[in-house]
Every structure is written in structure tokens, then in C-alpha cells.
Scaffold this motif. Structure first.
Motif, PDB file in Angstrom:
ATOM      1  N   SER B  56       0.813  -1.231  -0.009  1.00  0.00           N
ATOM      2  CA  SER B  56      -0.033  -0.064  -0.108  1.00  0.00           C
ATOM      3  C   SER B  56       0.922   1.222   0.031  1.00  0.00           C
ATOM      4  O   SER B  56       0.635   2.195  -0.790  1.00  0.00           O
ATOM      5  CB  SER B  56      -0.827   0.020   1.254  1.00  0.00           C
ATOM      6  N   GLN B 100      -8.608  -0.043  -0.563  1.00  0.00           N
ATOM      7  CA  GLN B 100      -9.095  -1.299  -0.243  1.00  0.00           C
ATOM      8  C   GLN B 100     -10.385  -1.409   0.434  1.00  0.00           C
ATOM      9  O   GLN B 100     -11.226  -2.387   0.263  1.00  0.00           O
ATOM     10  CB  GLN B 100      -7.668  -2.028   0.694  1.00  0.00           C
ATOM     11  N   ASP B 180      -5.673  -0.848  -4.723  1.00  0.00           N
ATOM     12  CA  ASP B 180      -5.028  -1.287  -3.367  1.00  0.00           C
ATOM     13  C   ASP B 180      -5.795  -2.306  -2.890  1.00  0.00           C
ATOM     14  O   ASP B 180      -6.805  -2.160  -2.119  1.00  0.00           O
ATOM     15  CB  ASP B 180      -4.710  -0.058  -2.467  1.00  0.00           C
ATOM     16  N   GLU B 181      -5.735  -3.670  -3.301  1.00  0.00           N
ATOM     17  CA  GLU B 181      -6.358  -4.726  -3.036  1.00  0.00           C
ATOM     18  C   GLU B 181      -8.001  -4.494  -2.894  1.00  0.00           C
ATOM     19  O   GLU B 181      -8.784  -4.371  -2.173  1.00  0.00           O
ATOM     20  CB  GLU B 181      -6.065  -5.065  -1.447  1.00  0.00           C
TER      21      GLU B 181
HETATM   22 MG    MG Z   1      -2.370  -2.507   2.296  1.00  0.00          MG
END
Ligand code: MG
Ligand code: ATP
Lengths: 310, 321
Positions: B56, B100, B180-181
Motif C-alpha cells: 500500500s 482497499q 489497492d487490494e
Molecule cells: Mg495494504
């Protein structure tokens, strides 16, 4: 600070339309508040108290300061529902008049301290740095002194400086705001600090939104629930502090009636034991107002700010 | 080879560790420690690694959402960290990030339509009359309905919110999306839908992604090149096919051997890593992976391996390759 003088960009024609109001967080909060019986009871009592104090005197045949020596210290009767005081004045009328003053002082000092506290707290939390240092150190200094003794000292100074009695009401408002803002500033600062780090604020940065839009559209609306809770809980405290000050003769002075100085006027053994109608009504009003305001404030807190639940 | 869209060179990001009454800095977490990534237009670069490996942080420093400690990031040849704030703000629409967590990345008090459209207005990318139509278009592109435009985020499921987050980025016509994810908070069936959305958008809009994930199967499905991170450093980068066919770095081998393979005949030897991930504030000397590496030799503890070009598109940081 030019960002603030520009006003709210939120008023721009919104892309989403507002007709589906029922679904907003505010509407949800209101629905939940209406289901909270204790909070609603508190709210109703506060509303009644305001209504009675502000409208009631208009229907009273008596005025608050007309002296009737013949009617001294009469117990409650059909003409004077709550009796008369040592100068023959109608206690009910005076309690309502006093309520106007006490509630106004409470409300006005709340508005002022919430305004000061949230402005300073928001500046400290949002801009950090030197502004934060200065504001919070001054606030800490004020917080280290217990507020009641501080109020006593300031109140005594007022008497020393011979402030005219009719101005004291305004000065008491200022005094209360002066001791109350640091606590509010601290809470607001903490909330702003945590809001700043929330992901949706970072998202606003990624979108390239201006500082002004980030502040007014994204940060401040999320601060409003906390401010409402602080404001409602603050009124009770302000009403109480004003009463205490006036009770000790350091706040609002007779002949301007307040609940505090009405009790003070009955502050002797004979009145206390034999003329309860002199001090029970104003005492009950203070008690009922503070409890009701706090119940309502607690309900608001549960509804608006679940994190703060005790 | 075309000019890179995003060029991350020797990027470092250290977080100070503060402690004590005086809030003194007592150390540093080297969240990103000397990482270089080159992303070409139209490709999807996958960044994988365990939790805490600094993925991240790479994503955030790559678009200057946080400050760097050292190194350079160039977007189409422009050094992002040299841009004055106003210039950077104007460039922002081109560089989008999808978060995320679909719950905290949407402001609960802003209606979906406003959340998606406000940046368009802010940057003058659409007039007030157009903006609602633009928002409606992107909503349908992301599989949301037009009546969603007036709703608040709390009325949506996690998958729908992630779509809103994607729509919010897409409406700006970005050139690079750092994801990010984006699916790790969603359940599996929704994950597949969102991944397919990413894929489709790449085909139709020619997007470039930096796709962060800890899920190798997602990366294999979506990415053309992959970088493997370990404790703030890059262990290996390679094209997807190379990496999954023949991983070179022992850490990559270990990661891949832990992924269940659909074809039982293709059984890989399972490499089980010893021990836990070391504390990032106090990483091992030499090669950071040597404490857990089954093949480590004496040299690994002493000398930090160079991130070397080993042919084709492959780079590896290992003494043994
Ligand atoms: Mg992360
Ligand atoms: N704002 C911060 N302040 C201090 N340390 C941080 C901060 N952000 C990240 N770190 C540290 O940097 C390291 C890398 O964190 P990062 O969030 O980049 O990892 P990650 O690979 O994204 O992990 P995950 O898969 O859990 O999201 C971690 O050790 C983390 O504790």
C-alpha cells in the motif's frame, strides 16, 4: 483563512437530487431519536420549559417587579398559584421571568462557547502546526484551573469593578463561554484530527478537490453531529453554572430574576423551613431543565455519535 | 518498448517510530526500501506480497498521496514530487486510487451522484448540465443503476460500494489506476465480478493499472507483469507467464508453492517457510529474506543482493540466481 470567507460551495447545484430525503443519515438519526423515549421525554420537558417561560408571563396578570407590601410571603393560593415572596411579588411570574433570563444565558453562552470552541478546535486540528500549539496551550492553561473557582474569582472581580447590574447578564454569558470553550475545542480538535485521516478525506485528495471543498463538503458535515451533541449537553452545564454563580451573588443580580438568585433570596432558615414555595419552584426548574437537557443530549449522542457511547 | 507511463525509481519511504513522553524518534520502519517499478501504458502491473510488506505504501507514494523519503516518481516524464501543489492538483484526475476498504473510502454524508461528479465540476471537466449524464453513464458502466445516483453510501452493499469507488475514479478518465487490494474486503463471488469489471475496463478504455493484491490467483488472472515484495524490497519482477512458470526467487517459489493448483499432475514441490516475518523496524542484515530462506548461504546474511536484470523482463534480487 480566505477559504472560509468564500462561504459554502455545498450550495452548488448538486448532482444528486434531494427528493429522497428519507434515506439520509439525518433522517435515520431522527427516526431513531423519536424511538428513544427518555430522550424524547427530555426534549419535551425542555420545549415546555422554554414555552412556559417565554410565553407564560404574557398571560400573567402580575409583573415581576411590582412590590406589594400587603401581600408579603403569602403561601400558594388561587390568586398566586405559587405564593408571593418577601416583597409581595408573584412567585410564578418571577419564576417564569427568571427562566427567560436563565435559559437565555444558558443558550447564548452555549452558542458562543460552541462557536469559539469549534472554530478554534477545527483550526487547531486542521492546520496543526503553530496555530494548534498556541490554541491548545491556552486552552490547557484554562483547563488546569477548575472552572467553578475561576468563575467565582471572575465574578468577584466584576463586583469589584462595579459593573451595572443590568449588564451583568451579558458578562455572565461571556464568562461562561470563556471557561467552556477549551473543553469543546479539545473534543472538536480530536474529531477533526481523526476525520482528517479518514480514507474518504484521502480520497478527496486523490480526486484533486480543493482545500476549501475538502473542508466544507467533506470534513465539516461530518463534524456537525458532534457539535449538536456538544451543544445540547453544554446548555445544561451553562444553566447550572449560571445558577450557582447567581446563587452566590456573583452572577446576575436582583432585581433581574434568575433561578439562582431567587433561591439565594430564600437563603435563610425561616424561608427554608417555613416558606418552601420561595425556593422549591426555581430549584425544581433548574433541576428539571438540567436533567431534561442532559437526557436529550445523551439521546442525541447515542443517535448521532455512536463512537462516544459510554 | 514504449515510454513508461509511471516510472518509480529507487523509491524509499520510512516511517518514524516515536515513543516516550517526548515523542522522540527512536527508529524507522522501512516500509518501502529502494524499489523501482516501470509501468508501460496499457499494462497491468501486479504487486504481491504478504501483509505489511509495504504494498500500500508503494501505491500511495507512487501517486504522491503521502510524501516519500527518497527516490523519484515520474508520470509521463513529469516528476510528481517536484510539482507545486496546484499543478499536482490539476494532474490528480489522471492518477486515481481505488481503496482497499469500500466502507471508509466513501464519505457517509455525500450522495453517490455528488461523490462521483464533484471532481468533474471541480476540475471543469464537465459543465453543470452535463455532469449528471456523465455520472449516469459511468454508473451503468460499473454495473450500477441510475436510481442509485441519489442514494447515500450506507444504502449499498460492500460490492456496490466498491463499484462506486471505481466509478468515482473512472469518471475522470484517468490514465493510471492504482488499485489497492480492491477486492480483498469482498466475498468471493463479488470478487470475480469486480475483477471482470477491471478487465473489461482495460479492454474498452485502455487503462493502465498498478494492481496491488496478496491473492496470487487474482494477479495471475489479471496482470501482465508481476512484482513480488518482501519487507519493503522487491524480490523479483517478471512477466506473468515467466513468473508463474518458473519463479526464480526462493520467496516467489514459496509463495507459488502455497497456491493450490487445479491440475494435480503438475504437482509442485511445496516450500514451507520457517519462522515469521521479521519486524520491519529491525529487518535482517544482508538479504532480508535470508532468515526464512531454505536455500540461504553465508553470503546472504552479509551482503544485500542487487536487484539484477536476468534477461527478458526479469529482475531478481538473489545471490543464488
Ligand atoms: Mg495494504
Ligand atoms: N502511516 C504509517 N505510519 C507508520 N507506519 C506505517 C504507516 N503506514 C504503514 N506503516 C508501516 O509500513 C509497513 C508497510 O505497510 P503497508 O500498509 O504498506 O503494507 P501492505 O503490504 O499494504 O499490507 P496489507 O496487505 O496488510 O495492506 C507496515 O509495517 C506498517 O506498519
Amino acid at each position: 483563512m480566505s477559504a472560509i470567507s468564500g462561504g459554502l460551495p455545498a450550495a452548488d447545484t448538486p448532482i444528486a437530487r434531494k427528493e429522497s430525503v428519507r434515506t439520509s443519515l439525518w433522517a435515520l438519526a431522527l427516526r431513531r431519536l423519536l424511538q428513544n423515549k427518555l430522550a424524547m421525554a427530555g426534549g419535551i420537558v425542555v420545549a415546555l420549559m422554554f414555552a412556559i417561560c417565554f410565553i407564560g408571563p404574557l398571560f400573567s396578570p402580575y409583573t415581576d417587579n411590582k412590590i406589594h407590601m400587603a401581600l408579603m410571603n403569602k403561601p400558594p393560593n388561587w390568586k398566586h398559584w405559587l405564593g408571593t415572596d418577601a416583597l409581595g411579588r408573584d412567585v410564578l411570574t418571577r419564576v417564569m421571568q427568571a427562566g427567560r433570563i436563565s435559559l437565555t444565558v444558558g443558550l447564548a453562552s452555549m452558542v458562543l462557547s460552541v462557536f469559539l470552541g469549534s472554530l478554534l478546535g477545527a483550526i487547531a486540528g486542521y492546520y496543526r502546526g503553530i496555530a494548534d500549539q498556541i490554541i491548545m496551550r491556552i486552552g490547557d492553561l484554562l483547563l488546569t484551573v477548575p472552572s467553578l473557582p475561576l468563575l467565582f474569582i471572575l465574578g468577584a472581580l466584576l463586583s469589584e469593578w462595579k459593573v451595572p447590574p443590568e449588564d451583568r447578564m451579558y458578562i455572565v454569558m461571556l464568562l461562561l463561554s470563556f471557561v467552556n470553550w477549551p473543553g469543546i475545542a479539545r473534543m472538536v480538535r480530536g474529531e477533526v484530527l481523526s476525520l482528517r485521516e479518514r480514507e474518504f478525506m484521502q480520497a478527496a485528495t486523490v480526486l484533486g478537490l480543493s482545500a476549501r471543498r475538502k473542508l466544507f463538503r467533506h470534513l465539516l458535515p461530518n463534524l456537525v453531529p458532534l457539535l449538536i451533541v456538544i451543544a445540547s449537553l453544554n446548555i445544561g452545564g451553562a444553566v447550572l453554572s449560571e445558577s450557582v454563580l447567581s446563587f452566590f451573588g456573583l452572577g446576575v443580580m436582583p432585581p433581574t430574576p434568575t433561578w439562582g438568585n431567587m433561591i439565594d433570596a430564600a437563603n435563610n432558615l425561616i424561608d427554608f423551613q417555613q416558606r418552601p414555595w420561595l425556593w422549591i419552584p426555581p430549584g425544581f426548574c433548574i433541576f428539571a431543565t438540567v436533567i431534561a437537557v442532559n437526557l436529550f443530549g445523551d439521546g442525541l449522542r447515542d443517535v448521532l455519535d455512536p463512537k462516544q457511547k459510554r | 518498448m514504449s515510454e513508461p507511463l509511471l516510472d518509480i525509481r529507487r523509491l524509499k519511504k520510512y516511517f518514524p517510530i516515536k515513543s516516550g513522553l517526548l515523542n522522540r524518534t527512536v527508529g524507522q520502519v522501512k516500509a518501502v526500501d529502494d524499489i523501482s517499478i516501470t509501468i508501460r501504458p496499457g499494462e497491468t502491473f501486479g504487486l504481491v506480497g504478504e501483509s505489511g510488506s509495504g504494498k500500500s505504501t508503494v501505491g500511495r507514494t507512487a501517486i504522491r498521496l503521502t510524501d516519500k523519503t527518497e527516490g523519484e516518481v515520474a508520470f509521463k516524464g513529469v516528476d510528481l514530487y517536484a510539482l507545486p501543489p496546484q499543478e499536482l492538483r490539476k494532474l490528480r484526475p489522471k492518477l486515481q486510487l481505488i481503496f482497499q476498504d469500500p466502507y471508509s473510502s466513501l464519505n457517509p454524508r455525500v450522495r453517490v451522484g455528488d461523490a462521483i461528479g464533484e471532481a468533474l465540476l471541480e476540475h471543469g471537466l464537465a459543465s453543470k448540465d452535463e455532469v449528471r449524464d456523465r455520472v449516469l453513464d459511468v454508473l451503468s458502466l460499473c454495473g450500477l443503476s441510475s436510481y442509485h445516483i441519489d442514494r447515500f453510501p450506507h444504502e449499498f452493499s460492500g460490492g456496490q460500494r466498491q463499484r462506486i469507488g471505481i466509478a468515482r475514479a473512472l469518471v475522470l478518465n484517468p490514465e493510471l489506476i492504482v488499485a489497492d487490494e480492491p477486492v480483498s474486503a469482498l466475498d468471493v463471488s463479488i470478487q470475480a465480478q469486480i475483477i471482470n469489471l477491471f478487465r473489461r475496463l482495460q479492454e474498452t478504455n485502455g487503462l493502465t493499472y498498478l494492481f496491488i493484491s496478496h491473492d496470487l490467483s487474482v494477479v495471475e488472472h489479471l496482470c501482465s507483469r508481476v512484482g513480488v515484495m518482501y519487507l519493503g524490497s522487491m524480490a523479483e519482477t517478471a512477466s506473468r507467464d515467466d513468473l508463474f512458470r518458473e519463479p526464480l526467487h526462493p520467496y516467489t517459489k514459496a509463495l507459488l508453492s502455497a497456491v493450490p493448483i487445479p491440475i494435480p499432475k503438475l504437482k509442485r514441490e511445496r516450500i514451507v517457510l520457517k519462522g515469521d516475518i521479521p519486524n520491519p523496524a529491525n529487518p535482517p542484515s544482508g538479504c532480508k529474506f535470508h532468515t526464512r530462506c531454505p536455500f540461504a548461504v553465508a553470503r546472504c546474511a552479509e551482503e544485500r543482493p542487487e536487484f539484477r536484470h536476468v534477461g527478458g523482463e526479469r529482475y531478481v534480487a538473489c545471490h543464488l540466481v
